[in-house]
Motif scaffolding. Sequence first.
Motif, PDB file in Angstrom:
ATOM      1  N   LYS A  41      -0.615  44.844 -21.794  1.00 29.97           N
ATOM      2  CA  LYS A  41      -0.585  46.221 -22.307  1.00 29.97           C
ATOM      3  C   LYS A  41      -1.527  47.132 -21.522  1.00 29.97           C
ATOM      4  N   LEU A  42      -2.731  46.661 -21.246  1.00 27.56           N
ATOM      5  CA  LEU A  42      -3.694  47.456 -20.477  1.00 27.56           C
ATOM      6  C   LEU A  42      -3.159  47.781 -19.090  1.00 27.56           C
ATOM      7  N   PHE A  43      -2.517  46.805 -18.476  1.00 27.35           N
ATOM      8  CA  PHE A  43      -1.926  46.995 -17.149  1.00 27.35           C
ATOM      9  C   PHE A  43      -0.735  47.951 -17.226  1.00 27.35           C
ATOM     10  N   ASP A  44       0.141  47.755 -18.201  1.00 31.27           N
ATOM     11  CA  ASP A  44       1.339  48.588 -18.338  1.00 31.27           C
ATOM     12  C   ASP A  44       1.016  50.062 -18.562  1.00 31.27           C
ATOM     13  N   VAL A  45      -0.052  50.343 -19.290  1.00 35.77           N
ATOM     14  CA  VAL A  45      -0.391  51.745 -19.563  1.00 35.77           C
ATOM     15  C   VAL A  45      -1.344  52.324 -18.519  1.00 35.77           C
ATOM     16  N   GLY A  46      -1.704  51.529 -17.514  1.00 31.34           N
ATOM     17  CA  GLY A  46      -2.492  52.038 -16.396  1.00 31.34           C
ATOM     18  C   GLY A  46      -3.987  52.087 -16.596  1.00 31.34           C
ATOM     19  N   LEU A  47      -4.506  51.341 -17.555  1.00 27.15           N
ATOM     20  CA  LEU A  47      -5.950  51.339 -17.762  1.00 27.15           C
ATOM     21  C   LEU A  47      -6.666  50.369 -16.830  1.00 27.15           C
ATOM     22  N   ILE A  48      -5.929  49.402 -16.286  1.00 26.82           N
ATOM     23  CA  ILE A  48      -6.458  48.514 -15.247  1.00 26.82           C
ATOM     24  C   ILE A  48      -5.412  48.373 -14.147  1.00 26.82           C
ATOM     25  N   SER A  49      -5.900  48.072 -12.956  1.00 27.91           N
ATOM     26  CA  SER A  49      -5.046  47.743 -11.823  1.00 27.91           C
ATOM     27  C   SER A  49      -5.885  46.888 -10.880  1.00 27.91           C
ATOM     28  N   PHE A  50      -5.376  46.636  -9.681  1.00 28.28           N
ATOM     29  CA  PHE A  50      -6.089  45.798  -8.722  1.00 28.28           C
ATOM     30  C   PHE A  50      -5.917  46.363  -7.322  1.00 28.28           C
ATOM     31  N   ASP A  51      -6.973  46.243  -6.501  1.00 33.03           N
ATOM     32  CA  ASP A  51      -6.861  46.675  -5.117  1.00 33.03           C
ATOM     33  C   ASP A  51      -6.192  45.572  -4.297  1.00 33.03           C
ATOM     34  N   ASP A  52      -5.993  45.802  -3.014  1.00 34.50           N
ATOM     35  CA  ASP A  52      -5.284  44.835  -2.172  1.00 34.50           C
ATOM     36  C   ASP A  52      -6.018  43.508  -2.028  1.00 34.50           C
ATOM     37  N   GLY A  54      -7.535  42.139  -4.581  1.00 35.04           N
ATOM     38  CA  GLY A  54      -7.486  41.515  -5.894  1.00 35.04           C
ATOM     39  C   GLY A  54      -8.622  41.896  -6.827  1.00 35.04           C
ATOM     40  N   HIS A  55      -9.484  42.822  -6.417  1.00 34.71           N
ATOM     41  CA  HIS A  55     -10.569  43.272  -7.288  1.00 34.71           C
ATOM     42  C   HIS A  55     -10.009  44.208  -8.353  1.00 34.71           C
ATOM     43  N   VAL A  56     -10.485  44.034  -9.568  1.00 31.93           N
ATOM     44  CA  VAL A  56     -10.009  44.858 -10.673  1.00 31.93           C
ATOM     45  C   VAL A  56     -10.453  46.308 -10.485  1.00 31.93           C
ATOM     46  N   LEU A  57      -9.572  47.205 -10.862  1.00 30.02           N
ATOM     47  CA  LEU A  57      -9.869  48.633 -10.937  1.00 30.02           C
ATOM     48  C   LEU A  57      -9.793  48.992 -12.414  1.00 30.02           C
ATOM     49  N   ILE A  58     -10.821  49.621 -12.913  1.00 26.67           N
ATOM     50  CA  ILE A  58     -10.880  49.991 -14.319  1.00 26.67           C
ATOM     51  C   ILE A  58     -10.845  51.510 -14.411  1.00 26.67           C
ATOM     52  N   SER A  59      -9.872  52.020 -15.127  1.00 26.69           N
ATOM     53  CA  SER A  59      -9.739  53.460 -15.283  1.00 26.69           C
ATOM     54  C   SER A  59     -10.976  54.038 -15.957  1.00 26.69           C
ATOM     55  N   GLU A  60     -11.373  55.222 -15.517  1.00 24.99           N
ATOM     56  CA  GLU A  60     -12.482  55.922 -16.164  1.00 24.99           C
ATOM     57  C   GLU A  60     -12.139  56.274 -17.613  1.00 24.99           C
ATOM     58  N   LEU A  61     -10.849  56.302 -17.932  1.00 25.80           N
ATOM     59  CA  LEU A  61     -10.412  56.600 -19.295  1.00 25.80           C
ATOM     60  C   LEU A  61     -10.560  55.399 -20.229  1.00 25.80           C
ATOM     61  N   PHE A  62     -10.754  54.226 -19.656  1.00 28.65           N
ATOM     62  CA  PHE A  62     -10.836  52.989 -20.442  1.00 28.65           C
ATOM     63  C   PHE A  62     -12.294  52.682 -20.744  1.00 28.65           C
ATOM     64  N   THR A  63     -12.756  53.153 -21.854  1.00 32.90           N
ATOM     65  CA  THR A  63     -14.164  52.998 -22.212  1.00 32.90           C
ATOM     66  C   THR A  63     -14.447  51.701 -22.972  1.00 32.90           C
ATOM     67  N   ASP A  64     -13.417  50.939 -23.283  1.00 31.44           N
ATOM     68  CA  ASP A  64     -13.578  49.705 -24.058  1.00 31.44           C
ATOM     69  C   ASP A  64     -13.419  48.437 -23.222  1.00 31.44           C
ATOM     70  N   ALA A  65     -13.615  48.532 -21.914  1.00 28.23           N
ATOM     71  CA  ALA A  65     -13.401  47.379 -21.036  1.00 28.23           C
ATOM     72  C   ALA A  65     -14.235  46.176 -21.460  1.00 28.23           C
ATOM     73  N   GLU A  66     -15.462  46.395 -21.894  1.00 28.41           N
ATOM     74  CA  GLU A  66     -16.327  45.285 -22.297  1.00 28.41           C
ATOM     75  C   GLU A  66     -15.782  44.549 -23.517  1.00 28.41           C
ATOM     76  N   ILE A  67     -15.172  45.270 -24.428  1.00 29.39           N
ATOM     77  CA  ILE A  67     -14.586  44.639 -25.615  1.00 29.39           C
ATOM     78  C   ILE A  67     -13.499  43.648 -25.204  1.00 29.39           C
ATOM     79  N   PHE A  68     -12.782  43.971 -24.132  1.00 29.93           N
ATOM     80  CA  PHE A  68     -11.706  43.115 -23.634  1.00 29.93           C
ATOM     81  C   PHE A  68     -12.204  42.113 -22.584  1.00 29.93           C
ATOM     82  N   SER A  69     -13.511  42.056 -22.393  1.00 34.04           N
ATOM     83  CA  SER A  69     -14.139  41.159 -21.402  1.00 34.04           C
ATOM     84  C   SER A  69     -13.629  41.412 -19.988  1.00 34.04           C
ATOM     85  N   ILE A  70     -13.387  42.659 -19.673  1.00 35.51           N
ATOM     86  CA  ILE A  70     -12.982  43.024 -18.316  1.00 35.51           C
ATOM     87  C   ILE A  70     -14.210  43.558 -17.596  1.00 35.51           C
ATOM     88  N   LYS A  71     -14.643  42.793 -16.609  1.00 31.94           N
ATOM     89  CA  LYS A  71     -15.835  43.152 -15.850  1.00 31.94           C
ATOM     90  C   LYS A  71     -15.447  43.523 -14.427  1.00 31.94           C
TER      91      LYS A  71
END
Length: 96
Positions: A41-52, A54-71
Amino acid sequence: MSGYLNKDLLIASHIKPWSKCDNFEKVDPDNGWLLLPNFDKLFDVGLISFDDDGHVLISELFTDAEIFSIKKSLKIKLSRGSRKYMEYHRTNIFKY
């Protein structure tokens, strides 16, 4: 992405959305991966993605990344073929 192995709880997901794919892209193994529902769901709505690399990109709009254990240290392996689909995701879906 999560390393979770119980396939009963994983969702087959497209990197480039099915609705935007041509017939080849819809079945291309490089355009798919297995994700836990919350990551899907996070990926589908564009709150996370990955660079070439493979490093995670976290949207500035996603303020709950820690709750989802996305570092920011999260990294996945992307095949060469998956990179073009991930580029589409970053350009068209990811919310910078």
